[in-house]
Write a protein that holds these residues in place. Structure first.
Motif, PDB file in Angstrom:
ATOM      1  N   VAL A  20       0.834  -1.035  -0.367  1.00 49.71           N
ATOM      2  CA  VAL A  20      -0.004   0.100   0.510  1.00 49.71           C
ATOM      3  C   VAL A  20       0.687   1.791   0.077  1.00 49.71           C
ATOM      4  N   ILE A  21       0.701   2.054  -1.162  1.00 49.16           N
ATOM      5  CA  ILE A  21       1.202   4.060  -0.848  1.00 49.16           C
ATOM      6  C   ILE A  21       0.328   4.596  -0.568  1.00 49.16           C
ATOM      7  N   GLU A  22       1.290   5.424   0.820  1.00 49.18           N
ATOM      8  CA  GLU A  22      -0.250   6.193   1.129  1.00 49.18           C
ATOM      9  C   GLU A  22       0.509   7.889   0.990  1.00 49.18           C
ATOM     10  N   LEU A  23      -0.543   8.420   0.042  1.00 48.18           N
ATOM     11  CA  LEU A  23      -0.453   9.996   0.033  1.00 48.18           C
ATOM     12  C   LEU A  23      -0.467  11.030   0.285  1.00 48.18           C
ATOM     13  N   LEU A 158      11.405   7.769  -5.047  1.00 47.87           N
ATOM     14  CA  LEU A 158      10.314   6.567  -3.655  1.00 47.87           C
ATOM     15  C   LEU A 158      11.290   7.804  -2.481  1.00 47.87           C
ATOM     16  N   ARG A 159      12.655   7.831  -2.471  1.00 46.23           N
ATOM     17  CA  ARG A 159      13.049   8.567  -1.189  1.00 46.23           C
ATOM     18  C   ARG A 159      12.709   9.836  -0.880  1.00 46.23           C
ATOM     19  N   ARG A 160      12.773  10.624  -2.249  1.00 47.32           N
ATOM     20  CA  ARG A 160      13.149  11.916  -2.545  1.00 47.32           C
ATOM     21  C   ARG A 160      10.700  12.577  -2.432  1.00 47.32           C
ATOM     22  N   GLY A 165       7.588  14.606   1.868  1.00 47.76           N
ATOM     23  CA  GLY A 165       6.406  14.629   2.201  1.00 47.76           C
ATOM     24  C   GLY A 165       5.261  14.745   1.453  1.00 47.76           C
ATOM     25  N   ILE A 166       5.325  13.711   0.189  1.00 52.42           N
ATOM     26  CA  ILE A 166       3.601  13.901  -0.978  1.00 52.42           C
ATOM     27  C   ILE A 166       3.401  12.460  -0.858  1.00 52.42           C
ATOM     28  N   VAL A 167       5.139  11.331  -0.274  1.00 55.60           N
ATOM     29  CA  VAL A 167       4.310  10.115  -0.819  1.00 55.60           C
ATOM     30  C   VAL A 167       4.148   9.938   1.546  1.00 55.60           C
ATOM     31  N   ILE A 168       3.284   9.363   2.380  1.00 56.10           N
ATOM     32  CA  ILE A 168       3.344   9.517   4.144  1.00 56.10           C
ATOM     33  C   ILE A 168       4.001   8.022   4.081  1.00 56.10           C
TER      34      ILE A 168
END
Length: 660
Positions: A20-23, A158-160, A165-168
């Motif tokens: 799961v990716i949370e934005l 992904l690290r950036r 704070g774009i990806v939680i």
């Protein structure tokens, strides 16, 4: 048939969600579209070639609260090609362990084109994490929609996204059915049995499985010490001659168990394939920052930070801060001794039962203060180590572990050393050791497992009520699972768990000849620790990503160092006993020389035992040597093939020269 990544389809609308990716709630649409395209794009175009979809469709988003949650998965072929890319090692049909390749997949035990169980779910999630982390910026200078989030060629997207704070968060999903089966064989039935280590490894990965394997091994290794220590405590407390035998057994025991663990660990990790996995070249950690430049080793563009600046931060800021914290810890320790004197004076003046109970209060308060100080210092150590700006994750972890171990060792054991070698009060030493050990064990059980579990249960009830209030025509099972898991705490790794065992090992081994009952309390604690830690992993925290490991890392060295220190402390305590001092009433110098000689002899015995017991069993050594020989032979054949092809080309070239 050769399958290439470019031939795979990434447009499947229905797939098994694994990650799961949370934005963030306010992420711009152009950023979402760009991220989606990079995840599903083909590898040749710089994408991850994974499957990707939002948790909710448009209709469900109108009905439910839009959480900006996205699901990631992969096709079976993509997983197999990913397994080859990360270097997973699997068992072949001839019972050897080899790096998996898609071309030779039929040679591996348990592989079937119609079977989806060849890779464990933990391995599949590890592959997806690896692919997401290896999404690299190409010609983008910034993340679309966020000019302040700068990019450069080769930077991990992904690290950036995480640091901006774009990806939680990014987390793997639990498999409810597999988790229920694991729980049934692991901790739901309180019984004296071995843990299902292979099943834990299949679900959580090697790093978690190695911790539980070490916890189980250490607990059973403590049983002989507990069995021998109990009668010593009850019947021969002041019998010095028998006491030396117990202390000597403790010293040999602490060496043998650590060496035998290495052999058991090698057996497990060989069977799992991680003992053979090749170490990857480490890339800069997510928090590393500096001036953009060219890495002289890799030739890639990345942030560069001068080493001398890091050293200045370490020696001019971090080191003085650690020393200040150590001084504060000693200051608190002296306050504790003032409380002990006050309680003892009160008891001597009144002599009541109430004041006899009061004698234990200072130690209990001090044990609680120690736990609070350890936790506060941990946050400060993490901040300082991050501020030092280490390039590699391994360097960051090593500096953090060193800071935390030094402070925890002094904070937990300084008072015991002071009582033993300055006050020389063995009765107070036994009382303080017992109180510190038992109180710290109770506090750890409450803070690490039971309190988080209670809070998680309350949150779970709220989520279920919210889901039950939804419209009946919406299948909210997956939605409920994702919402529930995203609010769970994040498991930060095995650091705190190993630290707890390390301190426990210190309590048992450092002052064994004063308090033989310590091992018995450690065994009782660890039997409950297995179940509480299992509960914590399954029900309290999010499922962690699997991380391949070949051993317990720097903690092996930490335990071995503690066993060496225990030799010195136990020899010194025996040398201070009245019975030994009676043998040398006139010459204290002779006594000191004899104690030092015995201590050196025991240390020599420890190192001889460590050398005599191989780290890997003979059959593992033979298999590793065989694989190394085959690799060298394959390399030699490849070189011979190139030489032969070059020799064939030479006559053709000389014929052309003659013709001209």
């Amino acid at each position: 048939m050769k399958v290439t990544l470019s031939a795979l389809d990434t447009s499947e609308s229905s797939f098994t969600p694994l990650v799961v990716i949370e934005l963030a709630q306010d992420v711009k649409e152009e950023t979402k579209e760009w991220l989606k395209n990079r995840i599903i794009a083909k590898k040749k175009d710089g994408g991850a070639q994974l499957l990707f979809r939002p948790l909710l469709n448009k209709y469900e988003q109108e009905t439910l609260e839009n959480q900006n949650l996205y699901l990631v998965g992969a096709s079976k072929i993509r997983m197999l090609l990913g397994a080859e890319a990360v270097g997973l090692v699997k068992e072949c049909n001839d019972n050897t362990m080899r790096a998996f390749t898609y071309r030779t997949r039929q040679n591996f035990k348990g592989f079937d084109d119609n079977n989806d169980d060849f890779l464990t779910m933990a391995e599949c999630q590890f592959i997806i994490k690896h692919e997401l982390e290896n999404l690299r910026a190409k010609d983008e200078k910034m993340i679309p929609g966020y000019p302040q989030a700068k990019l450069y060629p080769g930077k991990s997207l992904l690290r950036r996204l995480l640091t901006s704070g774009i990806v939680i968060q990014v987390f793997p999903l639990h498999d409810s059915e597999a988790l229920k089966k694991l729980e049934d064989t692991w901790y739901t039935r309180f019984a004296l049995k071995y843990q299902p280590i292979d099943s834990i490894r299949g679900y959580f990965g090697e790093t978690i499985a190695l911790y539980f394997g070490f916890l189980e091994y250490f607990t059973f290794a403590l049983i002989p010490m507990a069995v021998i220590g109990l009668p010593y405590y009850l019947f021969v407390w002041e019998d010095y001659d028998k006491y030396v035998i117990f202390a000597s057994f403790n010293l040999i025991w602490s060496t043998v168990i650590l060496e035998v663990w290495k052999r058991g660990c090698a057996n497990m990790t060989y069977r799992w394939g991680t003992l053979l996995m090749k170490r990857k070249f480490e890339e800069p950690r997510p928090g590393f920052h500096g001036v953009l430049g060219i890495n002289s080793i890799t030739g890639k563009e990345e942030p560069l930070y001068p080493s001398y600046k890091r050293q200045l931060r370490i020696y001019l800021v971090s080191l003085p801060f650690v020393c200040l914290c150590l001084y504060f810890s000693l200051y608190v320790m002296m306050i504790y001794f003032d409380m002990e004197v006050w309680a003892l004076g009160l008891h001597e003046n009144s002599g009541s039962e109430w004041t006899s109970v009061l004698l234990y209060v200072p130690s209990i308060i001090y044990a609680i203060v120690i736990e609070i100080m350890n936790r506060l210092y941990r946050y400060a150590a993490e901040f300082l180590t991050s501020w030092e700006n280490h390039r590699l994750e391994s360097a960051y972890q090593n500096h953090l572990i060193l800071k935390v171990l030094v402070f925890n060792f002094l904070n937990c054991f300084a008072s015991l050393f002071y009582i033993a070698f300055v006050l020389k009060d063995m009765k107070l030493l036994r009382q303080s050791l017992a109180t510190l050990l038992i109180t710290s064990q109770i506090l750890n059980q409450i803070m690490e497992s039971f309190l988080p579990y209670w809070l998680q249960r309350k949150h779970g009830v709220r989520v279920k009520r919210k889901v039950q209030a939804l419209k009946a025509d919406i299948d909210a099972t997956l939605y409920e699972q994702v919402i529930l898991e995203k609010e769970m705490g994040t498991y930060l790794g095995t650091f705190d768990d190993y630290l707890e065992l390390f301190l426990q090992f210190g309590y048992v081994s450092l002052f064994s000849c004063v308090y033989p009952l310590a091992a018995a309390f450690a065994v009782l604690n660890n039997f409950t620790e297995v179940n509480s830690d299992a509960l914590k992993m399954c029900r309290v925290f999010k499922r962690p990503f699997s991380e391949p490991s070949a051993n317990i890392g720097v903690w092996q060295l930490a335990f071995e160092t503690m066993s060496v220190i225990s030799v010195v402390t136990n020899c010194a305590l025996i040398g201070m006993s009245p019975q030994v001092n009676a043998v040398f009433p006139e010459s204290k110098a002779d006594l000191i020389l004899i104690v030092v000689a015995v201590e050196h002899a025991l240390l020599a015995l420890k190192f001889i035992l460590a050398f005599a017991i191989p780290d890997k069993p003979r059959h593992i050594q033979m298999k590793l040597a065989r694989l190394e020989f085959e690799s060298l032979e394959a390399l030699k054949q490849q070189q011979m093939k190139l030489v032969t092809e070059n020799l064939k080309e030479e006559p053709k070239e000389s014929g052309k020269e003659k013709a001209t």
